[in-house]
Design an enzyme around this catalytic site. Structure first.
Site, short mmCIF file in Angstrom:
data_model
loop_
_atom_site.label_atom_id
_atom_site.label_comp_id
_atom_site.label_asym_id
_atom_site.label_seq_id
_atom_site.Cartn_x
_atom_site.Cartn_y
_atom_site.Cartn_z
N HIS A 16 0.85 -1.21 0.00
CA HIS A 16 0.00 0.00 0.00
C HIS A 16 0.88 1.26 0.00
O HIS A 16 0.63 2.19 -0.76
CB HIS A 16 -0.88 0.06 1.26
CG HIS A 16 -1.95 -0.99 1.35
ND1 HIS A 16 -2.15 -1.75 2.49
CD2 HIS A 16 -2.91 -1.39 0.49
CE1 HIS A 16 -3.18 -2.55 2.31
NE2 HIS A 16 -3.66 -2.36 1.10
N LYS A 40 -17.90 -4.86 6.43
CA LYS A 40 -16.60 -5.51 6.39
C LYS A 40 -16.06 -5.63 7.80
O LYS A 40 -15.99 -4.63 8.51
CB LYS A 40 -15.63 -4.68 5.55
CG LYS A 40 -15.02 -5.45 4.43
CD LYS A 40 -14.10 -4.59 3.61
CE LYS A 40 -14.03 -5.14 2.20
NZ LYS A 40 -13.28 -4.28 1.30
N ARG A 92 -2.20 -6.50 -8.11
CA ARG A 92 -1.10 -7.42 -7.85
C ARG A 92 -1.05 -8.56 -8.85
O ARG A 92 0.00 -9.00 -9.25
CB ARG A 92 -1.24 -8.02 -6.43
CG ARG A 92 -0.93 -7.05 -5.34
CD ARG A 92 -1.51 -7.47 -4.04
NE ARG A 92 -2.97 -7.37 -4.07
CZ ARG A 92 -3.75 -7.56 -3.03
NH1 ARG A 92 -3.25 -7.91 -1.88
NH2 ARG A 92 -5.05 -7.40 -3.14
N SER A 130 -3.08 -7.50 3.33
CA SER A 130 -3.36 -7.29 4.75
C SER A 130 -3.69 -8.63 5.41
O SER A 130 -3.30 -8.88 6.56
CB SER A 130 -4.54 -6.33 4.93
OG SER A 130 -4.24 -5.09 4.35
P1 ADP Z 1 -10.04 -2.94 -0.48
O1 ADP Z 1 -10.86 -3.59 0.60
O2 ADP Z 1 -10.65 -1.66 -0.99
O3 ADP Z 1 -9.60 -3.84 -1.60
P2 ADP Z 1 -7.31 -2.99 0.50
O4 ADP Z 1 -6.77 -2.21 1.65
O5 ADP Z 1 -7.26 -4.46 0.58
O6 ADP Z 1 -8.76 -2.42 0.28
O7 ADP Z 1 -6.54 -2.55 -0.83
C1 ADP Z 1 -6.57 -1.25 -1.31
C2 ADP Z 1 -5.95 -1.21 -2.71
O8 ADP Z 1 -4.56 -1.50 -2.61
C3 ADP Z 1 -6.53 -2.23 -3.70
O9 ADP Z 1 -6.57 -1.65 -4.98
C4 ADP Z 1 -5.53 -3.35 -3.66
O10 ADP Z 1 -5.51 -4.08 -4.88
C5 ADP Z 1 -4.23 -2.57 -3.48
N1 ADP Z 1 -3.19 -3.38 -2.85
C6 ADP Z 1 -3.30 -4.20 -1.78
N2 ADP Z 1 -2.12 -4.79 -1.48
C7 ADP Z 1 -1.24 -4.32 -2.41
C8 ADP Z 1 0.14 -4.58 -2.68
N3 ADP Z 1 0.84 -5.45 -1.97
N4 ADP Z 1 0.72 -3.92 -3.72
C9 ADP Z 1 0.00 -3.07 -4.47
N5 ADP Z 1 -1.31 -2.80 -4.29
C10 ADP Z 1 -1.92 -3.41 -3.28
#
Ligand code: ADP
Length: 167
Positions: A16, A40, A92, A130
């Site tokens: 992130h 969620k 990803r 996460s």
């Molecule tokens: P959501 O519940 O909205 O998917 P997340 O916090 O899981 O929220 O992810 C937010 C964004 O960050 C999403 O677009 C996800 O694909 C991206 N993301 C999550 N992990 C990574 C990572 N390791 N590298 C790049 N982007 C990521």
């Protein structure tokens, strides 16, 4: 141009943070949108997640054009409200693409003036999520390489506490 980067960030990972840093080098302003969705189930509450993102930003020198905002409801409506012209999301793998395509297309219908823009994850973070961080920390594994320096202690402390409860 102002962009927003919406997500759950439960908790923030290095993947992130990398997206935030790269978006901040492209856009004039990036609002990290911590979207609260009551349906969620999250381990960390919104304030905890916000603090962890802010501490992580400190570890990359607190870019002046990045701020963290807590939001709820439809991302696209929130983006309109804060004047963001772009929604940044990270991808990803192909598995992310299908979900992201659906969201982006729905957002396109709701807000045709707002573009969703995808940044591809760095290879070293492409496995990182996460959920993976939570699973490893709950099982006493080392998450130091996966979460931003500033947030590691908070994440470990909370999940250590939870692991004790589950034992
Ligand atoms: P959501 O519940 O909205 O998917 P997340 O916090 O899981 O929220 O992810 C937010 C964004 O960050 C999403 O677009 C996800 O694909 C991206 N993301 C999550 N992990 C990574 C990572 N390791 N590298 C790049 N982007 C990521």
């Amino acid at each position: 141009m102002k962009a927003c980067y919406p997500g759950t960030f439960d908790p923030i990972t290095k993947g992130h943070l990398d997206i935030i840093e790269r978006a901040a080098s492209i856009f004039d302003q990036v609002d990290v949108l911590l979207m609260v969705n009551p349906r969620k189930k999250c381990v960390f509450d919104a304030e905890e997640r916000k603090t962890m993102i802010e501490k992580s930003l400190e570890s990359i020198g607190s870019p002046a054009n990045v701020r963290v905002v807590i939001g709820e409801g439809l991302t696209v409506e929130f983006a309109k409200k804060i004047g963001a012209k772009a929604i940044v999301r990270g991808i990803r793998a192909v598995t992310d693409y299908e979900y992201e395509l659906q969201q982006a297309t729905a957002n396109m219908m709701l807000g045709p003036d707002i573009e969703t823009m995808f940044l591809i994850a760095k290879p070293e973070y492409s496995f990182l999520s996460s959920s993976v961080v939570k699973e490893i920390a709950l099982n006493d594994g080392d998450i130091s390489a996966m979460v931003p320096e500033g947030a590691a202690e908070d994440i470990k402390a909370k999940l250590r506490g939870m692991a004790d409860v589950l034992k």
